[in-house]
Design a protein around this motif. Structure first.
Motif, mmCIF file in Angstrom:
data_model
loop_
_atom_site.group_PDB
_atom_site.id
_atom_site.type_symbol
_atom_site.label_atom_id
_atom_site.label_comp_id
_atom_site.label_asym_id
_atom_site.label_seq_id
_atom_site.Cartn_x
_atom_site.Cartn_y
_atom_site.Cartn_z
ATOM 1 N N ILE A 76 0.844 -1.192 0.000
ATOM 2 C CA ILE A 76 0.000 0.000 0.000
ATOM 3 C C ILE A 76 0.882 1.245 0.000
ATOM 4 N N ALA A 77 0.525 2.224 -0.826
ATOM 5 C CA ALA A 77 1.326 3.432 -0.987
ATOM 6 C C ALA A 77 0.754 4.580 -0.173
ATOM 7 N N ASP A 78 1.626 5.517 0.193
ATOM 8 C CA ASP A 78 1.162 6.757 0.816
ATOM 9 C C ASP A 78 0.517 7.669 -0.227
ATOM 10 N N VAL A 79 1.145 7.727 -1.403
ATOM 11 C CA VAL A 79 0.615 8.536 -2.510
ATOM 12 C C VAL A 79 0.755 7.737 -3.796
ATOM 13 N N ILE A 80 -0.286 7.774 -4.614
ATOM 14 C CA ILE A 80 -0.242 7.171 -5.942
ATOM 15 C C ILE A 80 -0.392 8.278 -6.973
ATOM 16 N N PHE A 81 0.578 8.382 -7.866
ATOM 17 C CA PHE A 81 0.498 9.304 -9.000
ATOM 18 C C PHE A 81 0.124 8.483 -10.233
ATOM 19 N N LEU A 82 -1.015 8.786 -10.827
ATOM 20 C CA LEU A 82 -1.479 8.072 -12.010
ATOM 21 C C LEU A 82 -1.048 8.861 -13.244
ATOM 22 N N CYS A 83 -0.077 8.325 -13.963
ATOM 23 C CA CYS A 83 0.526 9.034 -15.100
ATOM 24 C C CYS A 83 0.289 8.232 -16.371
ATOM 25 N N SER A 84 -0.814 8.495 -17.014
ATOM 26 C CA SER A 84 -1.150 7.737 -18.212
ATOM 27 C C SER A 84 -1.921 8.615 -19.174
ATOM 28 N N LYS A 85 -2.124 8.111 -20.370
ATOM 29 C CA LYS A 85 -3.066 8.737 -21.276
ATOM 30 C C LYS A 85 -4.467 8.558 -20.698
ATOM 31 N N SER A 86 -5.331 9.516 -20.962
ATOM 32 C CA SER A 86 -6.660 9.485 -20.348
ATOM 33 C C SER A 86 -7.416 8.212 -20.694
ATOM 34 N N GLN A 87 -7.274 7.717 -21.926
ATOM 35 C CA GLN A 87 -8.006 6.528 -22.316
ATOM 36 C C GLN A 87 -7.487 5.264 -21.629
ATOM 37 N N ASP A 88 -6.274 5.334 -21.066
ATOM 38 C CA ASP A 88 -5.696 4.184 -20.362
ATOM 39 C C ASP A 88 -5.966 4.212 -18.866
ATOM 40 N N LEU A 89 -6.592 5.277 -18.372
ATOM 41 C CA LEU A 89 -6.768 5.435 -16.934
ATOM 42 C C LEU A 89 -7.650 4.361 -16.306
ATOM 43 N N PRO A 90 -8.759 3.928 -16.918
ATOM 44 C CA PRO A 90 -9.558 2.873 -16.272
ATOM 45 C C PRO A 90 -8.767 1.593 -16.014
ATOM 46 N N ALA A 91 -7.994 1.159 -16.998
ATOM 47 C CA ALA A 91 -7.192 -0.055 -16.810
ATOM 48 C C ALA A 91 -6.127 0.155 -15.733
ATOM 49 N N LEU A 92 -5.513 1.330 -15.720
ATOM 50 C CA LEU A 92 -4.492 1.627 -14.716
ATOM 51 C C LEU A 92 -5.107 1.707 -13.323
ATOM 52 N N ALA A 93 -6.289 2.311 -13.217
ATOM 53 C CA ALA A 93 -6.975 2.398 -11.931
ATOM 54 C C ALA A 93 -7.281 1.011 -11.376
ATOM 55 N N ALA A 94 -7.656 0.089 -12.242
ATOM 56 C CA ALA A 94 -7.904 -1.284 -11.800
ATOM 57 C C ALA A 94 -6.607 -1.946 -11.359
ATOM 58 N N GLN A 95 -5.521 -1.654 -12.050
ATOM 59 C CA GLN A 95 -4.238 -2.291 -11.750
ATOM 60 C C GLN A 95 -3.691 -1.881 -10.389
ATOM 61 N N VAL A 96 -3.919 -0.638 -9.973
ATOM 62 C CA VAL A 96 -3.314 -0.146 -8.729
ATOM 63 C C VAL A 96 -4.161 -0.435 -7.501
ATOM 64 N N GLN A 97 -5.241 -1.151 -7.633
ATOM 65 C CA GLN A 97 -6.113 -1.403 -6.489
ATOM 66 C C GLN A 97 -5.382 -1.965 -5.268
ATOM 67 N N PRO A 98 -4.427 -2.905 -5.429
ATOM 68 C CA PRO A 98 -3.737 -3.429 -4.236
ATOM 69 C C PRO A 98 -2.932 -2.371 -3.473
ATOM 70 N N ALA A 99 -2.622 -1.249 -4.105
ATOM 71 C CA ALA A 99 -1.810 -0.212 -3.462
ATOM 72 C C ALA A 99 -2.646 0.865 -2.791
ATOM 73 N N LEU A 142 -13.512 2.851 -8.779
ATOM 74 C CA LEU A 142 -12.169 2.311 -8.578
ATOM 75 C C LEU A 142 -11.280 3.250 -7.766
ATOM 76 N N LEU A 143 -11.470 4.559 -7.939
ATOM 77 C CA LEU A 143 -10.638 5.556 -7.263
ATOM 78 C C LEU A 143 -11.523 6.355 -6.321
ATOM 79 N N PRO A 144 -11.454 6.072 -5.019
ATOM 80 C CA PRO A 144 -12.328 6.764 -4.062
ATOM 81 C C PRO A 144 -12.180 8.280 -4.178
ATOM 82 N N LEU A 145 -13.261 8.955 -4.532
ATOM 83 C CA LEU A 145 -13.191 10.388 -4.814
ATOM 84 C C LEU A 145 -12.738 11.196 -3.602
#
Length: 343
Positions: A76-99, A142-145
Motif C-alpha cells: 500500500i502506498a502513501d501517494v499514488i500518481f497516475l501518469c497515463s493517457k486518459s483513455q488508459d486510466l480505467p485499466a491503470l486504476a484497476a491495476q493499482v487497487q492493491p496499493a 475504482l478511485l475513491p473520490l
C-alpha cells in the motif's frame, strides 16, 4: 480527510503508475529526494529500468536514480500518481487497487477534462459524470473520490528511449482539492514535491487553472496533428491563428459558463503559446508513433461540457473531425506495411 503523515523530511512510499515521460520525470526527482518510489512499467521500458535504472536530463542536470520497477504494484502506498493517457486510466486504476489503502492519496496526472471534474463542484451539475472520459462510470468506483486530489500538469518531457527522458522546461504542478479550499494534505503534498525540485502550487480553485490548460490543449494538440507543427508555429503563423482564435473563443465561453475565472486574456494566451518554442505536442508525438490520440478527454469532453449550456462549438467540432480524419488516414496508410512485416 487529513493526511498529516506526509512530510518532505520523512521518506514516503510513493507509487508512480505509468512510466511515460511525465511518470519517469516525477519518479526520478522523487527518488533522488530520498523517497521509496515504485514505478509501474511494462515491456521494453520495464526491462530497461531494471537493467539500467531511470535516467532524466532536465534543467538541473543529469539524474540516474534507482527505482523499484514493477509490473504490478507492491505494498500500500502513501501517494499514488497516475501518469497515463486518459483513455488508459480505467485499466491503470484497476491495476493499482492493491496499493490503495484507507489513507492513500490519489493524484491523477492526465491531460484533458478529468473524471473528477464535477465532484465537489456544487451547483446544478455537482456529482455528474463526464461521459466522454468515464463512459462506464468505473473511475469513481475504482478511485475513491474522497482520496483524490486534482492536478494540472505544466511539465513538458519526451522519452528519448525506454527509461530515459529529457525535459527542457521547469517542472510545475498545480494541485487542488476538487471541493475547493487549502487542506493540510494538499499543503503537505506540495511541500513533498517542492523538496524534490518540482514546483507545486496549492490552489483554492483548481478548475480555474484547469480551464486554462484545457484551452491550451484544445487549441494546440489537435491542430498539431492536422498541420504537423510545433507550438511556436501554431500560435504565431497567421494562417493557423484564425483556427486557434475560433477554438479559443469557443472554449473560453464554455469556461465562463461553468464559472471559471480565467486570469489570462486571449492576446496574452497567444503570446505565451508562441513563446513555448519548438515543442511538439504529446498528441503529435502519439500520432507519429501510431498510438491512440487523447481526443476524448482533450476535445470531446469540452464539447460535452459546452452542450450542458447549449453552446454549439462549431470550430472545435470541425477541428476534432479533421484530426480524426488524419488519424484514420495514417492508420490506413500504415496497415499494409504492418501486414507485410507480419507476413
Amino acid at each position: 480527510m487529513t493526511m498529516t503523515m506526509l512530510s518532505p523530511s520523512t521518506p514516503q512510499r510513493l507509487l508512480v503508475a505509468g512510466a511515460g515521460a511525465i511518470g519517469c520525470t516525477l519518479a526520478a526527482r522523487l527518488a533522488a529526494a530520498g523517497h521509496t518510489v515504485e514505478l509501474l512499467a511494462r515491456g521494453a521500458t520495464l526491462q530497461a529500468l531494471r537493467q539500467h535504472g531511470l535516467q532524466l536530463d532536465d534543467l538541473d542536470g543529469h539524474w540516474r536514480t534507482p527505482v523499484k520497477a514493477l509490473a504490478e504494484p507492491g505494498a500500500i502506498a502513501d501517494v499514488i500518481f497516475l501518469c497515463s493517457k486518459s483513455q488508459d486510466l480505467p485499466a491503470l486504476a484497476a491495476q493499482v487497487q492493491p496499493a490503495i489503502g484507507a489513507q492513500t492519496l490519489i493524484v491523477p496526472l492526465v491531460n484533458g477534462v478529468p473524471f473528477w471534474f464535477f465532484h465537489g463542484a456544487g451547483g446544478r451539475f455537482d456529482g455528474r459524470t463526464v461521459h466522454s472520459v468515464d463512459p462506464g462510470e468505473r473511475l469513481g468506483t475504482l478511485l475513491p473520490l474522497a482520496q483524490v486530489l486534482g492536478a494540472v500538469v505544466f511539465v513538458t518531457a519526451e522519452a528519448e528511449a525506454p527509461g530515459r527522458v529529457r525535459s527542457r522546461t521547469p517542472h510545475l504542478l498545480m494541485l487542488g482539492e476538487p471541493a475547493g479550499g487549502i487542506s493540510p494534505r494538499l499543503q503537505a503534498l506540495c511541500a513533498l514535491l517542492a523538496d524534490a525540485g518540482i514546483e507545486a502550487r496549492p490552489l483554492e480553485r483548481i478548475r480555474d487553472k484547469l480551464w486554462t490548460k484545457l484551452i491550451a490543449n484544445l487549441t494546440s494538440n489537435p491542430l498539431s496533428v492536422v498541420t504537423r507543427t510545433t507550438l511556436a508555429q501554431i500560435y504565431s503563423d497567421p494562417v493557423l491563428l484564425d483556427t486557434v482564435r475560433a477554438v479559443m473563443h469557443e472554449a473560453m465561453l464554455a469556461a465562463a459558463a461553468h464559472g471559471a475565472r480565467l486570469e489570462i486574456d486571449p492576446i496574452e494566451f497567444l503570446r505565451l503559446g508562441a513563446g513555448m518554442g519548438a515543442v511538439r505536442t504529446s498528441m503529435l508525438q502519439d500520432f507519429e508513433r501510431g498510438r491512440p490520440l487523447e481526443l476524448a478527454a482533450i476535445g470531446d469532453a469540452i464539447v460535452e461540457l459546452a452542450e450542458l449550456y447549449a453552446l454549439p462549438m462549431p470550430a472545435t467540432r470541425t477541428l476534432l473531425a479533421q484530426t480524426r480524419w488524419h488519424a484514420a488516414r495514417r492508420a490506413a496508410d500504415t496497415a499494409p506495411a504492418c501486414a507485410l512485416k507480419a507476413a
